[in-house]
Design a protein around this motif. Sequence first.
Motif, short mmCIF file in Angstrom:
data_model
loop_
_atom_site.label_atom_id
_atom_site.label_comp_id
_atom_site.label_asym_id
_atom_site.label_seq_id
_atom_site.Cartn_x
_atom_site.Cartn_y
_atom_site.Cartn_z
N ASP A 122 -41.32 53.64 22.60
CA ASP A 122 -41.47 52.66 23.86
C ASP A 122 -40.09 52.93 24.67
N TYR A 176 -42.81 51.84 12.07
CA TYR A 176 -42.27 51.05 13.11
C TYR A 176 -41.18 51.64 14.04
N GLN A 215 -41.42 40.74 20.59
CA GLN A 215 -42.70 40.53 19.65
C GLN A 215 -43.18 39.11 19.95
N HIS A 245 -46.50 46.20 17.79
CA HIS A 245 -45.49 45.79 16.79
C HIS A 245 -45.75 44.52 15.65
N GLN A 289 -31.36 45.16 15.14
CA GLN A 289 -32.09 46.27 15.61
C GLN A 289 -31.24 47.41 16.20
N MET A 304 -40.99 52.09 18.30
CA MET A 304 -40.02 51.59 18.97
C MET A 304 -39.36 52.90 19.76
#
Length: 321
Positions: free
Chosen positions: A133, A126, A10, A44, A148, A130
């Motif tokens: 991605d 969120y 980020q 994000h 994470q 992710m």
Amino acid sequence: MKKRILSGIQPSGQLHIGNYFGMIERMVSLQKESELFCFIANYHSLTSMSESKKLEKNTFEAFVDLLALGIETDDSTFWIQSHVPEVTELSWILSNFTSVGLMQRSTSYKDKIANGLKPNMGLFSYPVLMASDILLYQSNIVPVGKDQKQHLEMTKDIALKFNNFYGDTFVIPEAEIDKNKNLIIGIDGQKMSKSYGNTIPIFGEESQIKDQIMNITTDSAGLNDLKDTDTPLFQIFSMFLNDDELKILDDRYNTPGLKYMEVKNELFEKIIDYFSEQRKKRNELMNNPDDVVDLMKLGEEKARDIASKTLLKVKIAAGLI
Ligand code: TRP
């Protein structure tokens, strides 16, 4: 075949030495043995930032910082998340395979709300973005910090569900939690984190770096006392030292007469020296923004090539074509 490793960062302001030793150094070194996919996760950041100028500046600078620190654009694929819109399209599709209960158990969501962020849908979903991605690029390995880890479990859950419905579509990724790295501590002895204001920026002004080093918490041991090495000054310094240098510093801590002030001055010199090549490269890039934009476009092209193929496969599988 080379493993595909993916990581998103980020753009939340100046990168600090905790980011470097926690993740970036490892990503740079992984580029030879694996296929690195790396992007600036500005979508994000949008979940917690609404100042457009600041987001734009931070995104550009994060891209430049990582280039300066050694992320390659030929061997690796390096891009800005929002330049590849396929990721949001996949995110919508994946959200239909994401249980609300799973999202409600997200500890990072709960922490953010507890810290005063507004509970909007971006923040809530969120982890789906992710997952998108990670799955869009068919990643094998995702190196992440402990915070994470749950997001990776959600990603696997979503991918398995999709594959169960429609047949093998996504590679199931594995989280790689770096076990041998201890927590990187900040100048006050807590975890080094931007939100605690206890970081040392890699590319800050020299005066800013110096101030932070001078503010490293030390104890009140007297000149002739032996010094404790389980303290922020020693721990931070140790990240910049090889084994022999570490041994020497350790010996000095165990010999009367050590002055913290001297160690702090040495640490300052060390940090400036350690990143001097990278700082030069960063200045060059900042002075040539058109070159940076070209590299962004190259990354976008390479990333989109793969993203569009995965998305097509997904849309065919789901009956959306
Ligand atoms: N959520 C990550 C963080 O805050 C950033 C991120 C976004 C990411 N997408 C990702 C990390 C995909 C790894 C893989 O640090």
